[in-house]
Design a protein around this motif. Sequence first.
Motif, PDB file in Angstrom:
ATOM      1  N   ALA A  17       0.976  -1.271  -0.004  1.00 20.83           N
ATOM      2  CA  ALA A  17      -0.009  -0.097   0.069  1.00 20.83           C
ATOM      3  C   ALA A  17       0.859   1.149   0.004  1.00 20.83           C
ATOM      4  O   ALA A  17       0.513   2.049  -0.614  1.00 20.83           O
ATOM      5  CB  ALA A  17      -0.690  -0.111   1.197  1.00 20.83           C
ATOM      6  N   ALA A  20       2.411   1.875  -3.261  1.00 19.87           N
ATOM      7  CA  ALA A  20       1.252   2.399  -4.404  1.00 19.87           C
ATOM      8  C   ALA A  20       1.043   3.858  -3.961  1.00 19.87           C
ATOM      9  O   ALA A  20       0.994   4.596  -4.822  1.00 19.87           O
ATOM     10  CB  ALA A  20      -0.028   1.625  -4.157  1.00 19.87           C
ATOM     11  N   CYS A  21       1.041   4.183  -2.777  1.00 24.91           N
ATOM     12  CA  CYS A  21       0.848   5.625  -2.424  1.00 24.91           C
ATOM     13  C   CYS A  21       2.086   6.474  -2.756  1.00 24.91           C
ATOM     14  O   CYS A  21       1.883   7.451  -3.416  1.00 24.91           O
ATOM     15  CB  CYS A  21       0.738   5.734  -0.825  1.00 24.91           C
ATOM     16  SG  CYS A  21      -0.669   4.763  -0.120  1.00 24.91           S
ATOM     17  N   LEU A  24       1.615   7.194  -6.452  1.00 30.67           N
ATOM     18  CA  LEU A  24       0.588   8.032  -6.815  1.00 30.67           C
ATOM     19  C   LEU A  24       1.154   9.394  -6.601  1.00 30.67           C
ATOM     20  O   LEU A  24       0.846  10.321  -7.661  1.00 30.67           O
ATOM     21  CB  LEU A  24      -0.465   7.622  -5.740  1.00 30.67           C
ATOM     22  CG  LEU A  24      -1.937   8.223  -5.773  1.00 30.67           C
ATOM     23  CD1 LEU A  24      -2.659   6.744  -5.419  1.00 30.67           C
ATOM     24  CD2 LEU A  24      -2.411   9.264  -5.013  1.00 30.67           C
ATOM     25  N   HIS A  25       2.128   9.627  -5.510  1.00 38.23           N
ATOM     26  CA  HIS A  25       2.674  10.857  -5.189  1.00 38.23           C
ATOM     27  C   HIS A  25       3.502  11.154  -6.410  1.00 38.23           C
ATOM     28  O   HIS A  25       3.408  12.308  -6.915  1.00 38.23           O
ATOM     29  CB  HIS A  25       3.307  10.822  -3.965  1.00 38.23           C
ATOM     30  CG  HIS A  25       3.873  11.997  -3.565  1.00 38.23           C
ATOM     31  ND1 HIS A  25       3.020  12.614  -2.579  1.00 38.23           N
ATOM     32  CD2 HIS A  25       5.073  12.661  -3.641  1.00 38.23           C
ATOM     33  CE1 HIS A  25       3.733  13.835  -2.302  1.00 38.23           C
ATOM     34  NE2 HIS A  25       4.998  13.866  -2.851  1.00 38.23           N
ATOM     35  N   ALA A  27       3.277   9.989  -9.531  1.00 32.43           N
ATOM     36  CA  ALA A  27       2.827  10.259 -10.641  1.00 32.43           C
ATOM     37  C   ALA A  27       2.110  11.634 -10.745  1.00 32.43           C
ATOM     38  O   ALA A  27       2.244  12.554 -11.863  1.00 32.43           O
ATOM     39  CB  ALA A  27       1.437   9.514 -10.775  1.00 32.43           C
ATOM     40  N   ARG A  28       1.735  12.130  -9.493  1.00 36.74           N
ATOM     41  CA  ARG A  28       1.193  13.626  -9.373  1.00 36.74           C
ATOM     42  C   ARG A  28       2.265  14.568  -9.783  1.00 36.74           C
ATOM     43  O   ARG A  28       2.108  15.613 -10.246  1.00 36.74           O
ATOM     44  CB  ARG A  28       0.514  13.896  -8.064  1.00 36.74           C
ATOM     45  CG  ARG A  28      -0.262  15.222  -7.946  1.00 36.74           C
ATOM     46  CD  ARG A  28       0.651  16.021  -7.046  1.00 36.74           C
ATOM     47  NE  ARG A  28       0.088  17.407  -7.033  1.00 36.74           N
ATOM     48  CZ  ARG A  28       0.650  18.345  -6.638  1.00 36.74           C
ATOM     49  NH1 ARG A  28       1.927  18.129  -5.953  1.00 36.74           N
ATOM     50  NH2 ARG A  28       0.477  19.613  -6.541  1.00 36.74           N
ATOM     51  N   THR A  31       3.043  15.690 -13.060  1.00 30.77           N
ATOM     52  CA  THR A  31       2.089  16.525 -13.859  1.00 30.77           C
ATOM     53  C   THR A  31       1.984  18.167 -13.281  1.00 30.77           C
ATOM     54  O   THR A  31       1.359  18.885 -13.789  1.00 30.77           O
ATOM     55  CB  THR A  31       0.904  15.966 -14.067  1.00 30.77           C
ATOM     56  OG1 THR A  31       0.299  15.517 -12.661  1.00 30.77           O
ATOM     57  CG2 THR A  31       0.693  14.712 -15.102  1.00 30.77           C
TER      58      THR A  31
ATOM     59  N   ILE B  86      -8.008   9.254  -9.059  1.00 30.07           N
ATOM     60  CA  ILE B  86      -7.252   8.501  -9.679  1.00 30.07           C
ATOM     61  C   ILE B  86      -8.012   8.422 -11.207  1.00 30.07           C
ATOM     62  O   ILE B  86      -7.346   8.559 -12.323  1.00 30.07           O
ATOM     63  CB  ILE B  86      -6.998   7.103  -9.203  1.00 30.07           C
ATOM     64  CG1 ILE B  86      -6.396   7.175  -7.932  1.00 30.07           C
ATOM     65  CG2 ILE B  86      -6.411   6.233 -10.095  1.00 30.07           C
ATOM     66  CD1 ILE B  86      -4.803   6.994  -7.920  1.00 30.07           C
ATOM     67  N   HIS B  89      -7.407  11.532 -13.213  1.00 35.11           N
ATOM     68  CA  HIS B  89      -6.130  11.883 -13.295  1.00 35.11           C
ATOM     69  C   HIS B  89      -5.643  10.929 -14.497  1.00 35.11           C
ATOM     70  O   HIS B  89      -4.861  11.450 -15.341  1.00 35.11           O
ATOM     71  CB  HIS B  89      -5.174  11.363 -11.987  1.00 35.11           C
ATOM     72  CG  HIS B  89      -3.861  11.667 -12.388  1.00 35.11           C
ATOM     73  ND1 HIS B  89      -3.060  12.841 -11.953  1.00 35.11           N
ATOM     74  CD2 HIS B  89      -3.023  10.963 -12.692  1.00 35.11           C
ATOM     75  CE1 HIS B  89      -1.721  12.609 -12.281  1.00 35.11           C
ATOM     76  NE2 HIS B  89      -1.656  11.307 -12.756  1.00 35.11           N
ATOM     77  N   ILE B 108      -7.102   0.040  -7.201  1.00 35.38           N
ATOM     78  CA  ILE B 108      -6.805   0.607  -6.062  1.00 35.38           C
ATOM     79  C   ILE B 108      -7.771  -0.079  -5.050  1.00 35.38           C
ATOM     80  O   ILE B 108      -7.640  -0.384  -3.838  1.00 35.38           O
ATOM     81  CB  ILE B 108      -7.112   2.077  -6.125  1.00 35.38           C
ATOM     82  CG1 ILE B 108      -5.559   2.594  -6.952  1.00 35.38           C
ATOM     83  CG2 ILE B 108      -6.760   2.696  -4.726  1.00 35.38           C
ATOM     84  CD1 ILE B 108      -4.580   3.014  -6.240  1.00 35.38           C
ATOM     85  N   LEU B 111      -6.898  -3.424  -3.789  1.00 37.46           N
ATOM     86  CA  LEU B 111      -5.730  -3.132  -2.900  1.00 37.46           C
ATOM     87  C   LEU B 111      -6.095  -2.989  -1.604  1.00 37.46           C
ATOM     88  O   LEU B 111      -5.937  -3.455  -0.627  1.00 37.46           O
ATOM     89  CB  LEU B 111      -4.638  -2.425  -3.591  1.00 37.46           C
ATOM     90  CG  LEU B 111      -3.325  -2.143  -2.835  1.00 37.46           C
ATOM     91  CD1 LEU B 111      -2.563  -3.436  -2.988  1.00 37.46           C
ATOM     92  CD2 LEU B 111      -2.669  -1.042  -3.285  1.00 37.46           C
ATOM     93  N   VAL B 115      -5.839  -4.780   1.926  1.00 39.42           N
ATOM     94  CA  VAL B 115      -5.261  -4.474   3.048  1.00 39.42           C
ATOM     95  C   VAL B 115      -6.448  -4.442   4.108  1.00 39.42           C
ATOM     96  O   VAL B 115      -5.974  -5.042   5.528  1.00 39.42           O
ATOM     97  CB  VAL B 115      -4.839  -3.030   2.809  1.00 39.42           C
ATOM     98  CG1 VAL B 115      -4.309  -2.390   4.195  1.00 39.42           C
ATOM     99  CG2 VAL B 115      -3.618  -3.087   1.875  1.00 39.42           C
ATOM    100  N   VAL B 141      -2.307  10.658   2.040  1.00 40.59           N
ATOM    101  CA  VAL B 141      -1.482  10.558   0.992  1.00 40.59           C
ATOM    102  C   VAL B 141      -2.295  11.307  -0.322  1.00 40.59           C
ATOM    103  O   VAL B 141      -1.427  11.983  -0.883  1.00 40.59           O
ATOM    104  CB  VAL B 141      -1.468   9.025   0.607  1.00 40.59           C
ATOM    105  CG1 VAL B 141      -0.790   8.952  -0.901  1.00 40.59           C
ATOM    106  CG2 VAL B 141      -0.599   8.272   1.481  1.00 40.59           C
ATOM    107  N   THR B 144      -1.751  15.070   0.431  1.00 45.15           N
ATOM    108  CA  THR B 144      -0.409  15.655  -0.056  1.00 45.15           C
ATOM    109  C   THR B 144      -0.034  15.565  -1.287  1.00 45.15           C
ATOM    110  O   THR B 144       0.511  16.277  -1.984  1.00 45.15           O
ATOM    111  CB  THR B 144       0.582  14.474   0.717  1.00 45.15           C
ATOM    112  OG1 THR B 144      -0.062  14.499   2.040  1.00 45.15           O
ATOM    113  CG2 THR B 144       1.758  14.839   0.736  1.00 45.15           C
ATOM    114  N   SER B 145      -0.843  14.629  -2.228  1.00 44.53           N
ATOM    115  CA  SER B 145      -0.528  14.378  -3.674  1.00 44.53           C
ATOM    116  C   SER B 145      -1.191  15.185  -4.398  1.00 44.53           C
ATOM    117  O   SER B 145      -0.715  15.753  -5.395  1.00 44.53           O
ATOM    118  CB  SER B 145      -0.626  12.699  -4.036  1.00 44.53           C
ATOM    119  OG  SER B 145      -0.248  11.902  -2.985  1.00 44.53           O
ATOM    120  N   TYR B 146      -2.540  15.464  -4.194  1.00 42.94           N
ATOM    121  CA  TYR B 146      -3.261  16.233  -4.990  1.00 42.94           C
ATOM    122  C   TYR B 146      -3.847  17.365  -4.098  1.00 42.94           C
ATOM    123  O   TYR B 146      -4.755  17.108  -3.175  1.00 42.94           O
ATOM    124  CB  TYR B 146      -4.536  15.313  -5.585  1.00 42.94           C
ATOM    125  CG  TYR B 146      -3.997  14.180  -6.599  1.00 42.94           C
ATOM    126  CD1 TYR B 146      -3.795  14.427  -7.720  1.00 42.94           C
ATOM    127  CD2 TYR B 146      -3.624  12.972  -5.996  1.00 42.94           C
ATOM    128  CE1 TYR B 146      -3.654  13.600  -8.696  1.00 42.94           C
ATOM    129  CE2 TYR B 146      -3.319  12.065  -6.746  1.00 42.94           C
ATOM    130  CZ  TYR B 146      -3.233  12.176  -8.118  1.00 42.94           C
ATOM    131  OH  TYR B 146      -2.953  11.124  -9.031  1.00 42.94           O
TER     132      TYR B 146
END
Lengths: 389, 324, 318
Positions: A17, A20-21, A24-25, A27-28, A31, B86, B89, B108, B111, B115, B141, B144-146
């Motif tokens: 997990a 995967a996170c 994801l990070h 990938a962002r 862009t 996702i 995106h 996802i 997954l 978990v 996550v 933070t990412s988006y």
Amino acid sequence: MAESKTWRLGLGTIAVAALACAGLHAARAQTAATNSAAVDKEFAYEQTLMSAKPIGPADKPWEQSLSTNMVDTAKYKKAPPYRVCFSNASISNPWRVVGWKVMQAEADLHKSEIASLSYADAQDKDDKQISDIRAFVTGGKCDVLIVSPHTSDALTPVVEEACKSLPVITFDRNVRTDCPVTAVRTIGGYAYGMAGANFIVENMPKGGKVLMLRTAPGIDVFETRSDAAAKVFKAAGIKPIGVEFTGADNAKTKAVVSDYLSRVGKIDAVWVDFGAMSVAVAEAFEDAGQDYPIITGEDQEDYLQKWNQEGFKGIAPTYPAYQWRTALIAALDVLQGKPVYGPDWILPQPLITSANLAQYVDPKMPPLHYATCGCETLPGYPERWGGKK
Amino acid sequence: MSGAAIPRGGLAKFRLPLALVICAAVVYAATALGTAQGEQLSWSGVMGLLQRMVALGIVAVGQTLVLLVGSIDLSVANLISVSAVIASHVMNGNTDAIALGVLAAIAIGILVGAVNGVLVAKLKVSPLIATLGVGLVLQGVLTTSYETLAGSVPASFRVLAYGRVAGLPLAILLLIVVVALAGFVLARTAAGYRLYGVGGNVQTARLAGIRTDRFIIGAHIAASVTAAISGLYLASWLGAGTPWVGRDGGYDLDSIAVVVIGGTLLSGGRGGVAGTIAGVFVFATIDAVFNMLQIDPFLGQVLRGVIVVGAVASYTIRTKAHVA
Amino acid sequence: MTRGLASLRRINPTILVFVVLLAAICWMSPLYRTPAGLLSLLQRAAPVVILSCGQSFVLIAGGFDLASGSLITLVVVACALITGGDAGWTWVALLASYGIGAAVGVVNGVIVARGKVPSIIATLGTLLSVKGIAMMWSGGAPGGYLPANLRFFGRYVWRHVPLVGRFPVAVVVLIISIAIMAWLMHGTNFGRLLLMIGDNPRAAELAGAPVRRFRMLTFVISALASVTAGILLGGFSGVSVDVGTGYELQAISAAVIGGVVLLGGQGSMLGAVFGGLTLYALFTLLNLVGFPEPMRVAVQGIILIAAAALSARRGRRI
């Protein structure tokens, strides 16, 4: 034995997990190319608007506009009384509460023209707001629709759909389409953000320490505010000692500022993207037994009153709540066939400084009231907004 | 396993859902007529009402499965956001990437479900904590990412939410398919039968030779996949994935509430998707009726709380056993 | 004696983790190396610790209380509206707050114990309703400040105290609250029976424990703890409409980290206290390190899972 196996299995899944996170990070990050040229242009544009003189009655900023372009609305002309429908993102914060009361009070001024003001509250859910708007359109009981969208992009398709059946006015956040008759807005977040930052640059001793406090990531209006401030600081060669998200939570704000004070000893200026946290910032300095730094804020009364009382260096850019009046005025104008400012109705965005503070501060108003409500002459003032006569 | 613990066949098991739906429908119709808003009873008015059910309905079906095995899933709200983000995106406005976006979101979902399932079934972590924790990790996550809207879905994907087949919105068809599928598995297959067994009593089920862990993990995967589908639907409905769509929508607690209103036991082993859908219908009607009656939003919030508790209490009050 | 040892072993890891976190905090920031600095940390942690203790009663008896965050908001709003900034009304406001808290607790308790509604649903309902009431009462934006003598509890710091220098009032409130709750849990029959009820309500009932009444009491205790936390929070940071947001999950997280097993039967006040302290110390440390804010949520999630997995594992071993 079996136990350690399950543990390994569990750790394995968590690791997957996490991977995967991380993916994801990454990938962002790839862009996230910000279009800096467009940002620079908007920044410069808002800068000129701040010093431009609006057209319209000087004592009624909610009827003023910085864009001179008018839209013809003859085709929407109808005989009163009108059925006005309003789809609102929510009234989940004091600014929206003040604003909604402003709109209702404005409606009271037009009792003879307004048959009904139907209200749908989306409780901050895009999903619900789309359904609410559709129900208004299907119901056929609306002559005009006012929308204050929760998320601009999410509401765009349904607003386009609604435009086909009736005139639409948007305000606060707007949608990414031209179909509404007009989109009521204020100058913008860049102007807001740069006002506070400029004030800090001009008033802070050289080499001073600046802390930037932000509400939450991802909300357009807050993003532009902090982008502008960061740009100003960068141009002045100031590197903020930190940028922190506080969720506009007072306790957290106070804790964050206290932690910074304990970490760096002295802070010379605190820039905030949202004035609701300014008083908590001031209190953190009080509790630490330190002098107030420069604290930027907003037109929320608790900040204005504190600033007035304590006399620290402050400045309050605003996001005027009087736009809730403007939205209703625009809706009525459209139904009367009067031309309105459009496709953007850009309202002036007053800047409160120590020079004009007295004009806005009012100890009789409650702490969470917004001074740019434009409601002083509306029916029910001040009690309607919780103030004392 | 005693047969009595497993509701099968007959109309009896539809009594509660039917009563809920009829009550809600009567209130809706009466309000529409009483406030002279008869248009809300027209075909498009009713379809608008049903469309309010889709996002919550799909994820609630998955939540039903998890509750039936005696677990719970608090991570769905954040997973919905992840899925929506996702998808939009990956698609990024590109029709060719639709399949990939859908696959990514579902993957996802699988997954995260795995978990959750492993934490609950293998590591014996309390399901509330396990899924709450996973939900927090997802939220952290994601934000933070988006920080803001990521990409957008192509117009062709928006058909899922806005398209119609023979006047019936596709989205409602999607909900029907998900409900029918889950209903079929629960009522007509051996797996469904065993699933009730696992929820009724894990020990007995294990003694009867059922691989209980697999059912718990499977139910969690199913729930996460429905959350992913809800996220896909929302991305289509909103045109883009917002990182806060699931949390703002309150899909975690709401989905649990509608399942319980629909008569599924929180402790597992009894209930079904029919009741859940009835619960979702009640929630959709509450929103629509409050709008029609112009109820003050704060009062609406108070009433919503009272209705949730009242609806569940109306039949739990007769139970003899202690509940937690 | 052996039971004492066993329970000591159960809570051991939390205390250890807390000590490690505290050491890291002191290492990061010199200000926390003084007694006054540590006390100010304790002052800020007080609401979470009190909530965690109150929540533990409900958890140990097998329930859940999601309404505490909303209740905090209601208490702060009520204090602002009742006093309107007038110090003379403070005692009335405090009494009213505890009255409101007791009422909310009784409602929760009755719905769960008499209405047989699962507590997660029951308190979800009260969460919505209590928040709604707070918003309705205040019209969405509370119309007043909290007077200084009300904020005293959460904000005031005695200066020039021998040995420690500065001493926050909130720490006194914290110590008294913990003492009362620890006595209730470990010094009374009520507490001992609670553990039994959480473990097996049926058996406890057969053994003569008034299960319903005790369950109801746990909700009242949790609600009163929320009121205390609300008074401290309002005192610390002033009036706002979302002051309580998210505290219900923090309280549950803290209790879990402290080793209170969800769905009942295990746990101790010491664990709950250190669970709350650990959670707050963690937030403080992440803040000092400059960890990106949204990722803190993720860390909270991972720690939560780890703590629950650990206590599940220990539970199986013992």
